[in-house]
Design a protein around this motif. Structure first.
Motif, mmCIF file in Angstrom:
data_model
loop_
_atom_site.group_PDB
_atom_site.id
_atom_site.type_symbol
_atom_site.label_atom_id
_atom_site.label_comp_id
_atom_site.label_asym_id
_atom_site.label_seq_id
_atom_site.Cartn_x
_atom_site.Cartn_y
_atom_site.Cartn_z
ATOM 1 N N LEU A 42 0.845 -1.189 0.000
ATOM 2 C CA LEU A 42 0.000 0.000 0.000
ATOM 3 C C LEU A 42 0.882 1.241 0.000
ATOM 4 C CD1 LEU A 42 -2.719 -1.063 2.609
ATOM 5 C CD2 LEU A 42 -2.752 -1.308 0.123
ATOM 6 N N VAL A 43 0.701 2.077 -1.007
ATOM 7 C CA VAL A 43 1.492 3.290 -1.158
ATOM 8 C C VAL A 43 0.760 4.449 -0.483
ATOM 9 C CG1 VAL A 43 2.563 4.885 -2.787
ATOM 10 C CG2 VAL A 43 2.431 2.442 -3.325
ATOM 11 N N ARG A 44 1.498 5.216 0.285
ATOM 12 C CA ARG A 44 0.888 6.322 1.031
ATOM 13 C C ARG A 44 0.534 7.466 0.093
ATOM 14 N NH1 ARG A 44 5.013 4.571 4.655
ATOM 15 N NH2 ARG A 44 4.073 3.542 6.486
ATOM 16 N N THR A 45 -0.766 7.651 -0.093
ATOM 17 C CA THR A 45 -1.331 8.794 -0.804
ATOM 18 C C THR A 45 -2.494 9.293 0.048
ATOM 19 O OG1 THR A 45 -3.100 7.706 -2.055
ATOM 20 C CG2 THR A 45 -0.858 7.532 -2.961
ATOM 21 N N PRO A 46 -3.109 10.423 -0.301
ATOM 22 C CA PRO A 46 -4.277 10.875 0.462
ATOM 23 C C PRO A 46 -5.444 9.892 0.421
ATOM 24 C CG PRO A 46 -3.365 12.681 -0.789
ATOM 25 C CD PRO A 46 -2.658 11.450 -1.258
ATOM 26 N N LEU A 47 -5.444 8.959 -0.519
ATOM 27 C CA LEU A 47 -6.525 7.978 -0.637
ATOM 28 C C LEU A 47 -6.237 6.678 0.112
ATOM 29 C CD1 LEU A 47 -7.443 8.276 -4.443
ATOM 30 C CD2 LEU A 47 -8.252 9.636 -2.505
ATOM 31 N N LEU A 48 -5.096 6.590 0.777
ATOM 32 C CA LEU A 48 -4.694 5.344 1.424
ATOM 33 C C LEU A 48 -5.750 4.858 2.410
ATOM 34 C CD1 LEU A 48 -2.427 3.242 1.915
ATOM 35 C CD2 LEU A 48 -1.603 4.745 3.736
ATOM 36 N N VAL A 49 -6.048 3.565 2.331
ATOM 37 C CA VAL A 49 -7.054 2.989 3.214
ATOM 38 C C VAL A 49 -6.593 3.025 4.668
ATOM 39 C CG1 VAL A 49 -8.101 1.451 1.516
ATOM 40 C CG2 VAL A 49 -6.096 0.676 2.802
ATOM 41 N N SER A 50 -7.549 3.135 5.575
ATOM 42 C CA SER A 50 -7.261 3.004 6.992
ATOM 43 C C SER A 50 -7.097 1.525 7.334
ATOM 44 C CB SER A 50 -8.398 3.597 7.822
ATOM 45 O OG SER A 50 -9.576 2.804 7.669
ATOM 46 N N GLU A 51 -6.682 1.233 8.550
ATOM 47 C CA GLU A 51 -6.560 -0.154 8.985
ATOM 48 C C GLU A 51 -7.918 -0.853 8.923
ATOM 49 O OE1 GLU A 51 -3.827 -1.675 9.582
ATOM 50 O OE2 GLU A 51 -2.373 -0.038 9.785
ATOM 51 N N GLU A 52 -8.979 -0.123 9.293
ATOM 52 C CA GLU A 52 -10.321 -0.721 9.259
ATOM 53 C C GLU A 52 -10.770 -0.984 7.818
ATOM 54 O OE1 GLU A 52 -9.449 1.952 10.914
ATOM 55 O OE2 GLU A 52 -9.815 1.520 13.041
ATOM 56 N N GLN A 53 -10.521 -0.040 6.930
ATOM 57 C CA GLN A 53 -10.865 -0.256 5.524
ATOM 58 C C GLN A 53 -10.052 -1.410 4.945
ATOM 59 O OE1 GLN A 53 -10.117 3.881 4.308
ATOM 60 N NE2 GLN A 53 -12.144 3.882 3.353
ATOM 61 N N GLN A 54 -8.794 -1.515 5.328
ATOM 62 C CA GLN A 54 -7.956 -2.618 4.865
ATOM 63 C C GLN A 54 -8.531 -3.957 5.305
ATOM 64 O OE1 GLN A 54 -3.599 -2.458 5.680
ATOM 65 N NE2 GLN A 54 -3.870 -4.490 6.585
ATOM 66 N N ARG A 221 -18.473 3.053 2.521
ATOM 67 C CA ARG A 221 -17.098 2.581 2.344
ATOM 68 C C ARG A 221 -16.092 3.359 3.181
ATOM 69 N NH1 ARG A 221 -16.835 -0.609 -2.548
ATOM 70 N NH2 ARG A 221 -14.597 -0.590 -2.199
ATOM 71 N N SER A 222 -16.506 4.458 3.789
ATOM 72 C CA SER A 222 -15.545 5.256 4.545
ATOM 73 C C SER A 222 -16.250 5.971 5.685
ATOM 74 C CB SER A 222 -14.856 6.277 3.635
ATOM 75 O OG SER A 222 -15.801 7.206 3.129
ATOM 76 N N ARG A 223 -15.439 6.371 6.673
ATOM 77 C CA ARG A 223 -15.911 7.136 7.825
ATOM 78 C C ARG A 223 -15.225 8.497 7.788
ATOM 79 N NH1 ARG A 223 -14.579 1.991 9.077
ATOM 80 N NH2 ARG A 223 -16.061 0.676 10.208
ATOM 81 N N ALA A 224 -15.964 9.506 7.384
ATOM 82 C CA ALA A 224 -15.376 10.843 7.247
ATOM 83 C C ALA A 224 -14.853 11.349 8.580
ATOM 84 C CB ALA A 224 -16.423 11.810 6.691
ATOM 85 N N GLN A 229 -10.856 8.051 3.342
ATOM 86 C CA GLN A 229 -11.157 8.509 1.999
ATOM 87 C C GLN A 229 -11.671 7.345 1.152
ATOM 88 O OE1 GLN A 229 -10.745 11.739 0.817
ATOM 89 N NE2 GLN A 229 -10.128 12.431 2.851
ATOM 90 N N GLU A 230 -12.299 7.686 0.035
ATOM 91 C CA GLU A 230 -12.706 6.703 -0.960
ATOM 92 C C GLU A 230 -12.003 7.012 -2.281
ATOM 93 O OE1 GLU A 230 -16.927 6.050 -1.301
ATOM 94 O OE2 GLU A 230 -17.260 6.753 0.753
ATOM 95 N N THR A 231 -12.151 6.107 -3.243
ATOM 96 C CA THR A 231 -11.515 6.309 -4.540
ATOM 97 C C THR A 231 -11.942 7.629 -5.161
ATOM 98 O OG1 THR A 231 -11.436 3.919 -4.868
ATOM 99 C CG2 THR A 231 -11.172 5.305 -6.817
ATOM 100 N N HIS A 232 -13.244 7.938 -5.088
ATOM 101 C CA HIS A 232 -13.766 9.199 -5.624
ATOM 102 C C HIS A 232 -14.258 10.078 -4.482
ATOM 103 C CE1 HIS A 232 -13.510 7.930 -9.808
ATOM 104 N NE2 HIS A 232 -14.035 6.781 -9.448
ATOM 105 N N HIS A 253 -20.559 -0.245 7.816
ATOM 106 C CA HIS A 253 -19.234 -0.209 7.208
ATOM 107 C C HIS A 253 -18.626 -1.606 7.140
ATOM 108 C CE1 HIS A 253 -19.785 3.985 8.592
ATOM 109 N NE2 HIS A 253 -19.090 4.282 7.514
ATOM 110 N N GLU A 254 -19.419 -2.629 7.366
ATOM 111 C CA GLU A 254 -18.917 -3.998 7.326
ATOM 112 C C GLU A 254 -18.638 -4.403 5.879
ATOM 113 O OE1 GLU A 254 -22.064 -6.291 9.016
ATOM 114 O OE2 GLU A 254 -23.559 -5.509 7.624
ATOM 115 N N PRO A 255 -17.884 -5.485 5.664
ATOM 116 C CA PRO A 255 -17.658 -5.946 4.287
ATOM 117 C C PRO A 255 -18.979 -6.215 3.573
ATOM 118 C CG PRO A 255 -16.190 -7.075 5.808
ATOM 119 C CD PRO A 255 -17.156 -6.295 6.658
ATOM 120 N N MET A 256 -19.008 -5.942 2.263
ATOM 121 C CA MET A 256 -20.232 -6.141 1.502
ATOM 122 C C MET A 256 -20.721 -7.581 1.599
ATOM 123 S SD MET A 256 -22.704 -5.019 -0.328
ATOM 124 C CE MET A 256 -22.258 -3.360 -0.845
ATOM 125 N N SER A 257 -19.806 -8.544 1.609
ATOM 126 C CA SER A 257 -20.218 -9.950 1.686
ATOM 127 C C SER A 257 -20.985 -10.227 2.966
ATOM 128 C CB SER A 257 -18.994 -10.864 1.595
ATOM 129 O OG SER A 257 -18.067 -10.575 2.627
#
Length: 447
Positions: A42-54, A221-224, A229-232, A253-257
């Motif tokens: 995972l590359v650090r950008t402003p869109l990088l997932v949090s531990e919970e999103q990961q 998908r995200s908690r502001a 952040q999200e992709t868009h 915010h649980e996995p879609m599955s």
């Protein structure tokens, strides 16, 4: 006693990503490959997932937190040089892919490069092809996408090999069919306008009021509030639009599955969650209340039998797709998905010195353009003076380019206004801004 197959060295495959949807897609894609050593960078950008999103993205795969490495952009090349993967899957928005490929170009031992999109990719978009044209293999996920990207790359004069894969989310286990939730798959940019998003929120509110004994679940998908952040970029969040809501209308915010395992049915405008639901046997409503168009990314559902209106959502009249639609749209025979076999062939060719490297050429605007591109992807993670200068000088220019596009319009065959085709040869209709945690900086790179 082990046989010859057991003694064969496993290929090392690494997925490189940042944003939530790309992390979910790439981890599921490499998880589906047999007999490999998978890893996620995972590359650090402003869109990088949090531990919970990961954790949510990795749910259902064999990858765990121990299989994930987080690196700064400038540390990526040294990490890859030390790891020496046989193949990498570059998973991110187009500008991210191009920036990562520039790092790959610096490696003394070059892996086979693969990229793709994290879900349904109809229409096949200009930027998707242009930004990824320097990979060794571009992955698509349906026979229809294969045709569309062949047509698109031909129209653009782009040469890139295409490989057909099974969309990873179609491997979901069937549901027991006893769920009672109406699950809504929220999207950041579809629909885009605030009035439409408010109208959609009202449809969900009506559905909840129609039967207080059953839940309406808005899958986010995200908690502001946590800076996720999200992709868009989402401009009108459903948490804001649904402050006044009945008790049985809830956010998740649980996995879609997991959400689908309790679902009576799924509602979406154009989310790939529809494919995940179909794979689990969960019926779907593809909401057409705002029209069927490329702008809403829902022309893929034409002929599926899944379209329904607001009244269908309130009454929970979910549908199963027509069988004829499935084979052409994400549910082809898995034997037709030969992308990984092709990667193996490409690895062999590269080891023999028979596969030329597909280097990313220097940008037409020189060093300033390169600095702008880096800043567009990395945002505040880029602390270079060149990036700050490029941001100051480039923002007015990018705004002028976008204004000129709006004046020229995008009419005609193969454009965003042509809903009869599966491609767009004109640039993206909207540009997300360069982002940093908490605020935006300027418009991002244009293709």
């Amino acid at each position: 006693m082990s046989g010859p197959a057991d003694r064969r060295p496993r290929l090392r495959v690494v997925a490189i990503a940042d944003a939530d949807s790309f992390v979910k897609w790439s981890s599921a894609l490499i998880d589906a490959i047999p007999d490999v050593n998978p890893h996620l960078v995972l590359v650090r950008t402003p869109l990088l997932v949090s531990e919970e999103q990961q954790a949510a993205a990795l749910a259902g795969t064999r990858l765990s937190a121990a299989d994930v490495t987080r690196v700064d952009h400038d540390a990526l090349t040294p990490w890859l040089a030390a790891d020496r993967p046989d193949a990498i899957v570059v998973a991110g928005r187009g500008p991210f892919v191009r920036l990562v490929l520039r790092q790959v170009d610096r490696l003394p031992v070059r892996p086979v490069t693969v990229s793709g999109l994290p879900g349904m990719s109809i229409p096949a978009q200009r930027g998707a092809a242009l930004y990824r044209r320097h990979v060794d293999l571009l992955v698509v996920h349906s026979r229809r996408e294969l045709r569309a990207f062949r047509e698109l790359t031909g129209r653009l004069g782009v040469s890139v090999e295409l490989g057909l894969a099974t969309l990873p989310y179609t491997r979901s286990a069937p549901s027991d069919g006893r769920g009672t939730d109406l699950v809504f798959a929220a999207q950041a940019i579809v629909p885009r306008e605030r009035a439409d998003r408010a109208a959609l929120a009202d449809i969900l509110r009506r559905a909840a009021l129609a039967d207080p004994t059953r839940r309406v679940v808005v899958k986010l998908r995200s908690r502001a509030e946590r800076g996720e952040q999200e992709t868009h970029l989402e401009r009108s969040a459903y948490q804001e639009l649904l402050r006044d809501r009945p008790e049985n209308l809830v956010f998740s915010h649980e996995p879609m599955s997991v959400a689908l395992s309790r679902a009576e049915g799924l509602v979406t405008v154009s989310s790939t969650a529809a494919v995940e639901a179909i794979a689990m046997g969960v019926p779907v409503i593809a909401l057409d209340a705002f029209g069927v168009s490329k702008a809403h990314l829902n022309t893929v559902f034409v002929g599926s039998g899944l379209f329904g209106d607001a009244d269908d959502v309130v009454a929970r009249r979910f549908r199963h797709p027509h069988a004829a639609w499935l084979d052409d749209n994400y549910f082809h025979d898995p034997a037709a998905s030969t992308w990984w076999a092709r990667v193996g062939e490409l690895v062999t060719q590269r080891r023999r010195g028979e596969l030329p490297a597909r280097y990313v050429p220097a940008p037409r605007g020189g060093a300033l353009h390169a600095a702008w591109h880096r800043k567009a992807v990395l945002g505040a993670e880029d602390r270079t003076v060149a990036g700050a200068v490029a941001l100051a000088l480039g923002s007015p220019l990018v705004r002028a380019i976008l204004a000129a596009r709006r004046i020229r319009g995008r009419r005609g065959a193969g454009t965003w206004s042509d809903d009869s085709s599966d491609i767009t040869v004109t640039p993206a209709r909207h540009q997300d801004p360069i982002r940093r945690r908490g605020r935006t900086l300027a418009l991002s790179a244009v293709d």
